[in-house]
Structure formats: structure tokens, C-alpha cells
Motif scaffolding. Structure first.
Motif, mmCIF file in Angstrom:
data_model
loop_
_atom_site.group_PDB
_atom_site.id
_atom_site.type_symbol
_atom_site.label_atom_id
_atom_site.label_comp_id
_atom_site.label_asym_id
_atom_site.label_seq_id
_atom_site.Cartn_x
_atom_site.Cartn_y
_atom_site.Cartn_z
ATOM 1 N N MET A 1 18.649 33.913 -41.719
ATOM 2 C CA MET A 1 18.455 34.559 -43.010
ATOM 3 C C MET A 1 17.267 33.937 -43.755
ATOM 4 S SD MET A 1 22.440 34.994 -44.224
ATOM 5 C CE MET A 1 21.976 35.661 -45.828
ATOM 6 N N VAL A 2 17.169 32.613 -43.695
ATOM 7 C CA VAL A 2 16.053 31.925 -44.335
ATOM 8 C C VAL A 2 14.744 32.272 -43.637
ATOM 9 C CG1 VAL A 2 15.040 29.661 -44.792
ATOM 10 C CG2 VAL A 2 17.468 30.045 -45.225
ATOM 11 N N SER A 3 14.750 32.359 -42.306
ATOM 12 C CA SER A 3 13.548 32.695 -41.544
ATOM 13 C C SER A 3 13.043 34.082 -41.907
ATOM 14 C CB SER A 3 13.834 32.624 -40.041
ATOM 15 O OG SER A 3 14.209 31.320 -39.663
ATOM 16 N N VAL A 4 13.962 35.048 -41.965
ATOM 17 C CA VAL A 4 13.575 36.410 -42.337
ATOM 18 C C VAL A 4 13.050 36.438 -43.773
ATOM 19 C CG1 VAL A 4 14.437 38.746 -42.734
ATOM 20 C CG2 VAL A 4 15.138 37.496 -40.696
ATOM 21 N N LEU B 1 9.024 33.305 -36.859
ATOM 22 C CA LEU B 1 10.262 33.926 -36.403
ATOM 23 C C LEU B 1 10.229 34.133 -34.895
ATOM 24 C CD1 LEU B 1 12.921 35.014 -37.525
ATOM 25 C CD2 LEU B 1 11.831 37.255 -37.756
ATOM 26 N N SER B 2 9.064 34.529 -34.373
ATOM 27 C CA SER B 2 8.911 34.711 -32.932
ATOM 28 C C SER B 2 9.113 33.399 -32.193
ATOM 29 C CB SER B 2 7.521 35.280 -32.625
ATOM 30 O OG SER B 2 7.254 35.283 -31.241
ATOM 31 N N LYS C 1 15.012 23.617 -43.238
ATOM 32 C CA LYS C 1 15.260 22.300 -42.657
ATOM 33 C C LYS C 1 16.702 21.846 -42.879
ATOM 34 C CE LYS C 1 13.359 17.605 -42.600
ATOM 35 N NZ LYS C 1 14.635 16.907 -42.748
ATOM 36 N N ARG C 2 17.337 22.392 -43.928
ATOM 37 C CA ARG C 2 18.694 21.964 -44.272
ATOM 38 C C ARG C 2 19.773 22.842 -43.651
ATOM 39 N NH1 ARG C 2 18.694 18.413 -48.631
ATOM 40 N NH2 ARG C 2 16.650 18.086 -49.567
ATOM 41 N N THR C 3 19.373 23.931 -42.995
ATOM 42 C CA THR C 3 20.368 24.809 -42.382
ATOM 43 C C THR C 3 20.816 24.229 -41.053
ATOM 44 O OG1 THR C 3 18.613 26.131 -41.354
ATOM 45 C CG2 THR C 3 19.450 26.868 -43.482
ATOM 46 N N ALA D 1 9.419 26.134 -50.560
ATOM 47 C CA ALA D 1 10.856 26.005 -50.823
ATOM 48 C C ALA D 1 11.673 26.588 -49.673
ATOM 49 C CB ALA D 1 11.206 26.716 -52.135
ATOM 50 N N ILE D 2 11.214 27.694 -49.096
ATOM 51 C CA ILE D 2 11.916 28.305 -47.965
ATOM 52 C C ILE D 2 11.893 27.380 -46.749
ATOM 53 C CG2 ILE D 2 11.799 30.198 -46.285
ATOM 54 C CD1 ILE D 2 10.912 32.002 -48.581
#
Length: 301
Positions: A118-121, A98-99, A280-282, A274-275
Motif C-alpha cells: 500500500m505504501v509502495s503504490v 514497485l517493479s 522502512k517501518r512496514t 515521508a513515504i
């Protein structure tokens, strides 16, 4: 993403190898020694391939990169580990992807979408939850070492993001080589002062192999793939591959150090993979592309 995953796989071996080497060498001998060897090897590569010197702007940015990955992260992590349990520290360091993504948005033209953040968090929460479960939970007490670890996360994110940005114009392997070389003048004196040469002479061939792997692969060659991956795949997106690193480290520890296998770790590994695939798709846009689209619209009108 493949380049990023390859690099993260190499980085995941850092902890098992370091733990093995602590039986023979001090923390400073491992940390400074491996960076020193990597820097000398990087200088040889640059001379052999006749790379031109970086310009003033690139040199300043290389120094920023070096401050993060050559000095800031290893030193602040060592300081943090003096007062903070490793399980607690693992939660804090789980924020590294995230950083990297956050700092990358300031250094580059990438603009991740709300879905990406949202996915990163969610990825960070998954890593933190895994750490809580596998280590029996932690209290809410604040440790002084938290400040050092948070600083380590920021410094590493800065080094990764700045290096990934530089790789777009310099090339991935050139960035890490020059980063290590500009660190060399600062490394020499403390390395010579803190290394006990008797310890090095007493190393077995296996220990020497582990030490050289740490120096040449984890501190040098792994970054060839990492910075190239960040350059061509985007800093924000490819940095999410780091979410897998704590779990790969766990499995390498099981394989090489004989630690107990856990189905919980396997389950969380599947979740984090999976995350990463979802991240990658966002959508991630660039300011340049947005400006170009706006200009075209104005011209059409």
C-alpha cells in the motif's frame, strides 16, 4: 537505506549530465560509451583484486542482471523517447521502485506485507501526481512508446532485483563489476561501430569530466552502494529509495542547468521522503524465517 540513498543520489545526476553531454555527443555515444568505459574499469578492478571467476549459476544470473541494467533499460528507454513525451515517460518510470520490489519477491525469500504494498503504490501515485502537475497534465491517449517504457521498467527492476540477490553471496561491488564484464563482449562491436572518435577528441575538459563521472560513478561505483544496500537492507524495502530519484534529478537540474525552482517540487519531495521512511517501518518477512518458526512449533507440540 543510507547506502541506497547514496546510490540514488548518484543515479539522479544521470539525466542532467546526459542532457549536458547531448550538446557534444550522440545518444549512442553517451549510452554505449559510458558502459564500455565502466566495463573496462570493472575488469581492471577484478584483476587487481584477484577475484575468482563466478561459477556457472552465478554467470547465468549475472547475464540476467546485465540484460536489465546494461542493455534493456537504456535501449528501451531510448526507443520509448522517440514517440513518448518525457513528462509522460516520467510517469511510467515512476513505477520502477514497485517493479524492483515486485520482482524481488519472486527472486528472494522476502514477503512484504500488505501495508508495504500500500505504501509502495502510494509512492508511485505521488510521483505520477507530481509529473501531472508539473507538466500540465496528460491525456489518456495511449502511446506506442508506452510499451517500450513499460519494458524498460521491467528490465531495470529485473536487473536491480537480481543484482541485489546476487550481492548477498558475491558482494555488492563484485556483482556490478562482473555484470559489466560479462557485457563487454557484446558491447565492443556496436560501440566501435557507432562512436565518432572525432566527437570525443573535441570534448572540453569539463565535458570529459562529466562523461567520466557518468561512466565511472553512475555506471559503476554507484552500484557498489546500491547492490550492497539491497543485500543487507532487503530488495523490497531499499528499492523504495528510488522514489526520491525524480525529485533529486529535478533539484540537480535547477542547480546545474539553471531550471526554475518549484515549491510544488519541494512539497512533493517532503511527501515522498515521508513515504520512504514509512516503507522502512512496514513488516517484511522471509520464507526461511517462517519455515523455521513453523518447525519450532511442530517440535514443541
Amino acid at each position: 537505506m543510507l547506502l541506497g540513498l547514496f546510490a540514488v543520489s548518484a543515479f539522479s545526476l544521470t539525466l542532467p549530465i546526459t542532457r549536458y553531454l547531448t550538446e557534444f555527443l550522440s545518444v549512442w555515444e553517451i549510452g554505449l560509451g559510458r558502459t564500455m568505459i565502466a566495463a573496462v574499469a570493472a575488469a581492471v578492478v577484478l584483476v587487481a583484486t584477484r577475484q575468482k571467476l563466478p561459477n556457472r549459476s552465478q554467470t547465468l544470473r549475472l547475464l540476467v542482471t546485465a540484460s536489465g541494467i546494461s542493455f534493456g533499460f537504456p535501449v528501451l528507454t531510448a526507443v520509448g523517447m522517440q514517440t513518448v513525451p518525457a513528462s509522460h515517460g516520467g510517469i511510467v518510470l515512476g513505477a520502477l521502485p514497485l517493479s524492483t520490489a515486485l520482482i524481488g519477491t519472486f527472486l528472494s525469500r522476502e514477503r512484504p506485507s500488505l501495508q508495504f504494498w500500500m505504501v509502495s503504490v502510494a509512492g508511485f501515485v505521488a510521483v505520477a501526481t507530481f509529473s501531472f502537475i508539473t507538466h500540465g497534465g496528460m491525456g489518456m491517449d495511449l502511446y506506442m512508446g508506452d510499451l517500450a517504457l513499460l519494458g524498460a521498467v521491467v528490465m531495470a527492476g529485473l536487473g536491480y532485483a537480481q543484482g541485489g540477490q546476487l550481492a548477498k553471496t558475491m558482494g555488492g561491488w563484485q556483482v556490478i563489476c562482473w555484470t559489466l564484464v560479462v557485457s563487454l563482449p557484446i558491447l565492443v562491436l556496436p560501440t566501435l561501430a557507432l562512436i565518432d572518435w572525432g566527437h570525443l577528441e573535441a570534448l572540453s575538459p569539463t565535458a570529459w569530466g562529466a562523461f567520466l563521472f557518468l561512466a565511472l560513478v553512475n555506471s559503476l561505483i554507484g552500484f557498489f552502494f546500491w547492490y550492497r544496500g539491497l543485500a543487507i537492507g532487503g530488495i523490497a524495502r531499499v528499492s523504495q529509495a528510488q522514489l526520491i530519484q525524480p525529485f533529486l534529478t529535478f533539484f540537480f537540474s535547477v542547480l546545474f542547468l539553471g531550471e526554475a525552482f518549484s515549491l510544488t517540487a519541494l512539497g512533493f519531495t517532503v511527501l515522498v521522503v515521508a513515504i520512504v521512511v514509512l516503507s522502512k517501518r512496514t513488516p517484511i518477512t522471509e520464507k526461511a524465517a517462517q519455515a523455521s518458526t513453523a518447525a519450532m512449533g511442530t517440535a514443541a507440540r
